[in-house]
Motif scaffolding. Structure first.
Motif, short mmCIF file in Angstrom:
data_model
loop_
_atom_site.label_atom_id
_atom_site.label_comp_id
_atom_site.label_asym_id
_atom_site.label_seq_id
_atom_site.Cartn_x
_atom_site.Cartn_y
_atom_site.Cartn_z
N ARG A 179 43.44 44.55 35.57
CA ARG A 179 42.69 46.24 34.74
C ARG A 179 41.50 45.73 35.05
O ARG A 179 40.80 44.42 34.38
CB ARG A 179 42.76 45.74 33.37
CG ARG A 179 43.97 47.01 33.11
CD ARG A 179 44.06 47.61 31.23
NE ARG A 179 45.02 48.58 31.65
CZ ARG A 179 44.82 49.57 31.46
NH1 ARG A 179 44.09 50.43 32.00
NH2 ARG A 179 46.06 50.24 31.61
N ARG A 180 40.68 46.42 36.14
CA ARG A 180 39.55 45.62 36.34
C ARG A 180 37.76 45.43 35.44
O ARG A 180 37.48 44.51 35.53
CB ARG A 180 39.09 46.47 38.10
CG ARG A 180 37.05 45.77 38.03
CD ARG A 180 36.95 47.15 39.73
NE ARG A 180 38.42 47.41 40.68
CZ ARG A 180 38.41 46.39 41.37
NH1 ARG A 180 37.70 45.70 41.89
NH2 ARG A 180 39.64 47.02 42.20
N ASN A 181 38.64 46.53 34.68
CA ASN A 181 37.49 46.71 33.26
C ASN A 181 37.60 45.33 32.19
O ASN A 181 35.80 44.65 32.02
CB ASN A 181 36.82 47.77 33.21
CG ASN A 181 38.77 48.32 31.99
OD1 ASN A 181 39.38 47.76 32.75
ND2 ASN A 181 38.24 49.13 30.87
N ILE A 182 38.26 44.92 32.27
CA ILE A 182 38.91 43.89 31.22
C ILE A 182 38.38 42.99 32.30
O ILE A 182 37.99 42.07 31.23
CB ILE A 182 40.16 44.25 30.86
CG1 ILE A 182 40.65 45.12 30.09
CG2 ILE A 182 40.45 42.52 29.84
CD1 ILE A 182 42.43 45.02 29.67
N LYS A 183 38.65 42.09 33.23
CA LYS A 183 38.82 41.35 33.92
C LYS A 183 36.86 41.03 33.97
O LYS A 183 37.00 39.89 34.08
CB LYS A 183 39.22 40.96 35.52
CG LYS A 183 38.16 40.18 36.26
CD LYS A 183 39.43 39.60 37.29
CE LYS A 183 38.88 38.36 37.99
NZ LYS A 183 38.26 38.50 38.68
N GLN A 184 36.24 42.39 33.98
CA GLN A 184 34.58 42.25 34.34
C GLN A 184 34.02 41.57 32.68
O GLN A 184 32.95 40.79 32.65
CB GLN A 184 34.27 43.47 34.82
CG GLN A 184 34.21 43.16 36.02
CD GLN A 184 33.77 45.23 36.52
OE1 GLN A 184 33.81 46.13 35.43
NE2 GLN A 184 33.57 45.08 37.54
N LEU A 229 43.65 45.82 39.72
CA LEU A 229 43.13 44.58 41.13
C LEU A 229 45.07 44.90 41.17
O LEU A 229 45.69 45.73 41.25
CB LEU A 229 42.78 43.72 40.48
CG LEU A 229 41.87 43.82 39.29
CD1 LEU A 229 41.80 42.34 38.84
CD2 LEU A 229 40.68 43.77 40.62
N PRO A 230 44.81 44.76 42.99
CA PRO A 230 45.28 44.53 43.81
C PRO A 230 46.87 43.71 43.25
O PRO A 230 47.86 44.03 43.30
CB PRO A 230 45.42 44.55 45.18
CG PRO A 230 44.02 44.34 45.16
CD PRO A 230 42.95 44.08 43.97
N ASN A 231 46.17 42.52 42.24
CA ASN A 231 47.07 41.64 42.06
C ASN A 231 46.57 41.02 40.71
O ASN A 231 45.09 40.76 40.21
CB ASN A 231 46.85 40.20 42.86
CG ASN A 231 47.70 40.43 44.38
OD1 ASN A 231 49.18 41.15 44.21
ND2 ASN A 231 46.95 40.27 45.70
#
Length: 293
Positions: A234-239, A33-35
């Protein structure tokens, strides 16, 4: 191909087929992610500040100690978390080495904890450890947990005996409950486990006791410990975390993420930061409840 053949192929639609533009695949989202969605600093100074914050913690005057209850199903990573955070809190005593203060049996189908255990630190905070529950006995687990939370179970009590004892015992009232769950279960949560957690969270909400969801084994989603520094980008972890929060009907702000010590012999700054951040948040969540007592 002569004109007659060309006309025949056009009639069948093949000319349009061959002239049709090839669809481009949808671009994959960037893995980072950007942030970061949570601001956690991984540095020596930040690590030391967390240590000092916990050491300087003061319960509300209405409570002599801040009491945290850790619970979860068998195999959730509960015992590993306790060993990890206790190693951090007692790092000077153990010279920075990881200690097995609570038995861990990977893959075990029954809990290694049979009595209500209490770990006390700095004379100001207590961590209570419960038996890991099995779903077929979830109803009993709810009754037992409510008695513990209400301060009706004495330290050292055997869990199998709590239901048999009709009279309440004098124990410590709990100020924050932490439900431990493995990230492995994020996508394939047993419906019975979801119902159990929903009922428990609902009960805690009604009584006003703070509840935190602690997600373990997050290191299994990265290649090496150093990668945990980018955990919150990390996008996958946030999801996966959002999926868990939605299923449990709990706010994202009440979800804590850690990587336990499992293979390590010595504590380290990266995992230690996540562990201490989580524990500091538990202490913070408990204080408003202490004030309302």
């Amino acid at each position: 191909m002569d004109s007659s053949q060309s006309g025949w192929w056009s009639y069948l639609g093949f000319r349009d087929f061959w002239n049709r533009p090839v669809p481009r695949p949808e671009p994959r989202p960037e893995p980072l992610l950007p942030n970061p969605w949570r601001d956690v600093e991984f540095s020596d100074d930040a690590y030391k500040k967390l240590q000092e914050e916990i050491k300087n913690h003061q319960p509300h005057p209405k409570a002599s100690t801040t009491n945290i209850l850790i619970t979860g199903s068998v195999g959730s990573g509960k015992s590993s978390f306790l060993n990890s955070v206790l190693s951090e809190l007692r790092r000077e005593e153990f010279n920075g080495r990881v200690q097995t203060l609570q038995a861990v049996r990977p893959g075990a189908e029954t809990s290694t904890t049979q009595h209500l255990k209490c770990h006390k630190f700095y004379d100001k905070m207590k961590i209570f450890d419960t038996a890991g529950f099995k779903l077929e006995k979830a109803i009993n687990a709810t009754i037992i947990l409510k008695k513990i939370i209400d301060g009706e179970v004495a330290e050292g009590s055997k869990f199998d005996d709590i239901l048999k004892t009709k009279s309440s015992m004098e124990g410590d009232k709990i100020h924050c409950v932490v439900l431990v769950i493995s990230i492995h279960n994020a996508e394939n949560l047993d419906p019975a486990l979801i119902r159990f957690y929903e009922e428990l969270i609902g009960m805690l909400t009604e009584t006003g006791v703070p509840c935190q969801l602690l997600v373990t084994f997050i290191d299994k989603l990265v290649e090496k410990t150093e990668d945990l520094k980018s955990l919150y980008r990390r996008r996958n972890i946030k999801q996966k975390i959002e999926m868990l929060a939605n299923k449990m009907r709990i706010s994202m702000s009440n979800v804590l993420v850690v990587s336990n010590y499992f293979e390590e012999m010595k504590i380290n700054k990266i995992k230690g930061t996540l562990l201490l951040e989580a524990f500091a948040q538990m202490l913070t969540a408990a204080k408003p409840f202490q004030e309302r007592m």
